[in-house]
Scaffold this active site. Structure first.
Site, PDB file in Angstrom:
ATOM      1  N   GLU A  95       0.816  -1.206   0.000  1.00  0.00           N
ATOM      2  CA  GLU A  95       0.000   0.000   0.000  1.00  0.00           C
ATOM      3  C   GLU A  95       0.853   1.261   0.000  1.00  0.00           C
ATOM      4  O   GLU A  95       1.932   1.291   0.587  1.00  0.00           O
ATOM      5  CB  GLU A  95      -0.883   0.035   1.248  1.00  0.00           C
ATOM      6  CG  GLU A  95      -1.925  -1.060   1.264  1.00  0.00           C
ATOM      7  CD  GLU A  95      -2.774  -1.014   2.526  1.00  0.00           C
ATOM      8  OE1 GLU A  95      -3.949  -1.346   2.443  1.00  0.00           O
ATOM      9  OE2 GLU A  95      -2.230  -0.621   3.586  1.00  0.00           O
ATOM     10  N   THR A 131       6.015  -9.343   8.951  1.00  0.00           N
ATOM     11  CA  THR A 131       4.689  -9.241   8.327  1.00  0.00           C
ATOM     12  C   THR A 131       4.534  -7.880   7.646  1.00  0.00           C
ATOM     13  O   THR A 131       3.999  -7.764   6.556  1.00  0.00           O
ATOM     14  CB  THR A 131       3.586  -9.375   9.400  1.00  0.00           C
ATOM     15  OG1 THR A 131       3.776 -10.611  10.073  1.00  0.00           O
ATOM     16  CG2 THR A 131       2.212  -9.342   8.784  1.00  0.00           C
ATOM     17  N   ARG A 184       4.438   5.252  16.381  1.00  0.00           N
ATOM     18  CA  ARG A 184       3.299   6.153  16.141  1.00  0.00           C
ATOM     19  C   ARG A 184       1.978   5.472  16.444  1.00  0.00           C
ATOM     20  O   ARG A 184       1.020   6.103  16.873  1.00  0.00           O
ATOM     21  CB  ARG A 184       3.350   6.772  14.749  1.00  0.00           C
ATOM     22  CG  ARG A 184       2.944   5.894  13.559  1.00  0.00           C
ATOM     23  CD  ARG A 184       1.442   5.916  13.275  1.00  0.00           C
ATOM     24  NE  ARG A 184       1.119   5.415  11.951  1.00  0.00           N
ATOM     25  CZ  ARG A 184       0.248   4.447  11.707  1.00  0.00           C
ATOM     26  NH1 ARG A 184      -0.391   3.815  12.686  1.00  0.00           N
ATOM     27  NH2 ARG A 184      -0.017   4.080  10.477  1.00  0.00           N
ATOM     28  N   ALA A 219       4.816  -7.953  18.048  1.00  0.00           N
ATOM     29  CA  ALA A 219       5.770  -6.863  17.827  1.00  0.00           C
ATOM     30  C   ALA A 219       5.296  -5.502  18.346  1.00  0.00           C
ATOM     31  O   ALA A 219       6.095  -4.646  18.692  1.00  0.00           O
ATOM     32  CB  ALA A 219       6.097  -6.762  16.341  1.00  0.00           C
ATOM     33  N   GLN A 220       3.992  -5.270  18.398  1.00  0.00           N
ATOM     34  CA  GLN A 220       3.474  -3.965  18.796  1.00  0.00           C
ATOM     35  C   GLN A 220       3.277  -3.835  20.308  1.00  0.00           C
ATOM     36  O   GLN A 220       3.142  -2.728  20.847  1.00  0.00           O
ATOM     37  CB  GLN A 220       2.133  -3.731  18.058  1.00  0.00           C
ATOM     38  CG  GLN A 220       1.288  -2.524  18.460  1.00  0.00           C
ATOM     39  CD  GLN A 220       1.929  -1.168  18.193  1.00  0.00           C
ATOM     40  OE1 GLN A 220       1.585  -0.179  18.822  1.00  0.00           O
ATOM     41  NE2 GLN A 220       2.855  -1.121  17.279  1.00  0.00           N
ATOM     42  N   GLY A 267      -7.529  -5.382  14.345  1.00  0.00           N
ATOM     43  CA  GLY A 267      -8.391  -5.436  13.164  1.00  0.00           C
ATOM     44  C   GLY A 267      -8.018  -4.310  12.226  1.00  0.00           C
ATOM     45  O   GLY A 267      -8.285  -3.162  12.525  1.00  0.00           O
ATOM     46  N   ASP A 268      -7.357  -4.605  11.131  1.00  0.00           N
ATOM     47  CA  ASP A 268      -6.912  -3.502  10.284  1.00  0.00           C
ATOM     48  C   ASP A 268      -6.937  -3.840   8.808  1.00  0.00           C
ATOM     49  O   ASP A 268      -6.294  -3.190   7.999  1.00  0.00           O
ATOM     50  CB  ASP A 268      -5.519  -3.036  10.688  1.00  0.00           C
ATOM     51  CG  ASP A 268      -4.502  -4.158  10.570  1.00  0.00           C
ATOM     52  OD1 ASP A 268      -4.898  -5.271  10.188  1.00  0.00           O
ATOM     53  OD2 ASP A 268      -3.333  -3.911  10.854  1.00  0.00           O
ATOM     54  N   VAL A 317      -7.348   1.648  12.921  1.00  0.00           N
ATOM     55  CA  VAL A 317      -6.789   0.940  11.766  1.00  0.00           C
ATOM     56  C   VAL A 317      -5.484   1.579  11.276  1.00  0.00           C
ATOM     57  O   VAL A 317      -4.774   1.007  10.457  1.00  0.00           O
ATOM     58  CB  VAL A 317      -7.793   0.862  10.583  1.00  0.00           C
ATOM     59  CG1 VAL A 317      -8.997   0.018  10.985  1.00  0.00           C
ATOM     60  CG2 VAL A 317      -8.241   2.241  10.130  1.00  0.00           C
TER      61      VAL A 317
END
Lengths: 349, 349
Positions: B65, B93, B121, B148-149, B235-236, B302
């Site tokens: 994207e 990923t 961020r 990872a987050q 959920g994204d 998202v």
């Protein structure tokens, strides 16, 4: 000592200096020929490409665009700006860079300057198309508009179409003098002309590449004799055209991607539904190109994402085994993909 | 000797190594706080942004994207891929990089890695939003999904919302162990839990960040007591959700950019027209946030291009006067903008 990034973390980067070095290393005419072959090969598999329209962000003074495409194996995009007022400020009207990525992993595989590369691919595309459309045995090209793109066009038509003479004209004689000087020693007869009419004397191919933003009329109808091939490069955004409408009505018109050309090309001046031919169909034999000596063929070129894709793929292969790139530590690639934070923590040591 | 490129030809580049160095130089909690301030400032001027939808190129195995936006002065975009199967192959990923450019000239002004920066961020955005929506005096967060987050989320909620306890849960105990280990020494009480239910004991804030691609139900309705704030990060993309629909029906739902969230967020599960609130309106006081102690607030996050823009602008300022960047010769900038070919010729010498 923090661990070194893995091989996967690096993206090959071709700077402007490396691009220029690569071009000299291979030889500019060979580069133009090989680029034309690469682009032609992609035109032959045109239908396979994901042809997203370019994504433009407009402001009062210019535009910034992203031009993505994909063949299902590789994904590429180009960042390019267009700011006509930049020239007055000593900046480039157009700067560009591009990226190639692996569709299967999403990992970038090449980052490259594309200001020089775009000049090369534009010229290679023009000459590749002319190889299909220009009169056989063409020897002379009128080059109208002697700006940043002009010398690349002249050399591409020499390398790919066998042109031996270029006739230069620009409303600014200094631009013509610059182009003539730059073309010295490249094996072309270079004739500097004082008018557009003069530049077209004896020319089988007429290339227009001027930078006017307004609807301009670089060529008027009475200037164009029968049988020529017109390579119109300069009209490439809404409101920017170079040819008088009457020329379009006398010509068979060939385009890259109709959806984009109707908005940006010379054919903005025509009514919807006017017959045009997609160049990929000529190249694959599905549509006719030049069919008679008297026909005027017109390539209404605006530049399309697939040409950039071809060019990036070419560079990606061409730099292999050379020193014309560096490697950027652009991707975080921790040993354990879930442990991004751990990678950050360990980098402190 | 060819002339050196002009100052204008260079673009500052922040590599992964430099980004990590910059974070340690400033301090990760300070970075998260300053990022949150920067993002909040841009949410306050939300209407001013050019909000182009992201441009996605899908394949069988993932998506690439481009996420562009502009505030009229600066233009930014992020390249980001999403390839869930990459983890099994030892790849990330998600990898990302971003660019900031000057709208007035179209010249790029910063190129930066954005894998680490996106993690920062995303966490800063979550905590900034929770500052507006979570119960006052919240001390405990359940962190469900310890990939990872997760550590970034925990530290952001500590730095920005004053959380002192995190309760970790993941279906893979190794992930929980990794997160607990990474969070050691960061001034948080870290509790490793064996079930989702256990992780929510005493938590005023529930963060879900799992990587399932299918419609998953990480939280079921009976798990959620009144008065909590849910921060749903995982959920994204279309088809990827984490919460049972019944939870959505009991919650007041807050989103970044409705056009995108309806496609990618938890609210995919709801009927069109279900009431949702845009977060920028809460921050500017145009809409209500939390209005009672019993209310369940849900941030259906998202990730939006403006947050990346804020982050890139922050980095652009933060690197000034430091050694945490290099300069890329990415733009051709000849002395005479019309003389690109001459620049190429002279580089041969």
């Amino acid at each position: 000592m923090p661990p070194l990034p893995s091989e996967l973390a690096y993206v090959p980067f071709v700077s402007v200096e490396h691009m220029m070095g690569l071009v000299h290393h291979i030889g500019i005419e060979t580069v133009l020929r090989e680029l034309a072959d690469e682009i032609e090969a992609d035109f032959k598999r045109w239908e396979l490409f994901d042809k997203t329209p370019r994504v433009a962000s407009h402001s009062d003074v210019g535009v910034i665009e992203l031009m993505p495409t994909s063949d299902g194996e590789m994904y590429g995009f180009k960042y390019v700006n267009g700011h006509p007022k930049n020239t007055k400020e000593g900046l480039q009207t157009v700067t560009a860079f591009g990226l190639l990525a692996d569709v299967n992993s999403g990992y970038p595989k090449l980052l490259s300057e594309m200001t020089v590369l775009t000049a090369l691919r534009t010229a290679a595309t023009s000459a590749m198309v002319a190889k299909h459309l220009a009169p056989k045995g063409s020897t002379t090209m009128a080059m109208i508009g002697n700006g940043a793109q002009s010398e690349f066009q002249c050399l591409a038509f020499k390398a790919i179409c066998g042109i031996d003479t270029v006739r230069l004209f620009d409303i600014d004689p200094a631009a013509t003098a610059k182009a003539a000087r730059n073309l010295t020693g490249h094996g072309l007869n270079v004739v500097s002309c004082k008018t557009g009419e003069e530049s077209m004397e004896g020319a089988q191919i007429i290339t227009t590449c001027t930078a006017d933003k307004q609807y301009a009329t670089i060529l008027t109808d009475n200037m164009i004799g029968e049988g020529v091939h017109i390579n119109a490069i300069g009209g490439d955004c809404p409101g920017k055209t170079e040819l008088h409408r009457d020329i379009l009505l006398r010509s068979d018109i060939f385009v890259e991607y109709p959806e984009q050309t109707w908005v940006e090309g010379e054919i903005q001046q025509l009514d919807e539904g006017h017959p045009i031919t997609e160049m990929w169909q000529v190249i694959t034999g599905q549509a006719k190109g030049r069919t008679s000596d008297k026909q005027i063929t017109l390539f209404d070129s605006v530049g399309f994402a697939i040409e950039d894709f071809s060019a990036l793929r070419y560079v990606s292969k061409a730099i292999e085994g050379t020193a014309y790139f560096t490697r950027l530590d652009m991707l975080a690639d921790p040993d354990d993909p879930r442990d991004l934070f751990g990678m950050l923590e360990r980098s402190k040591d």
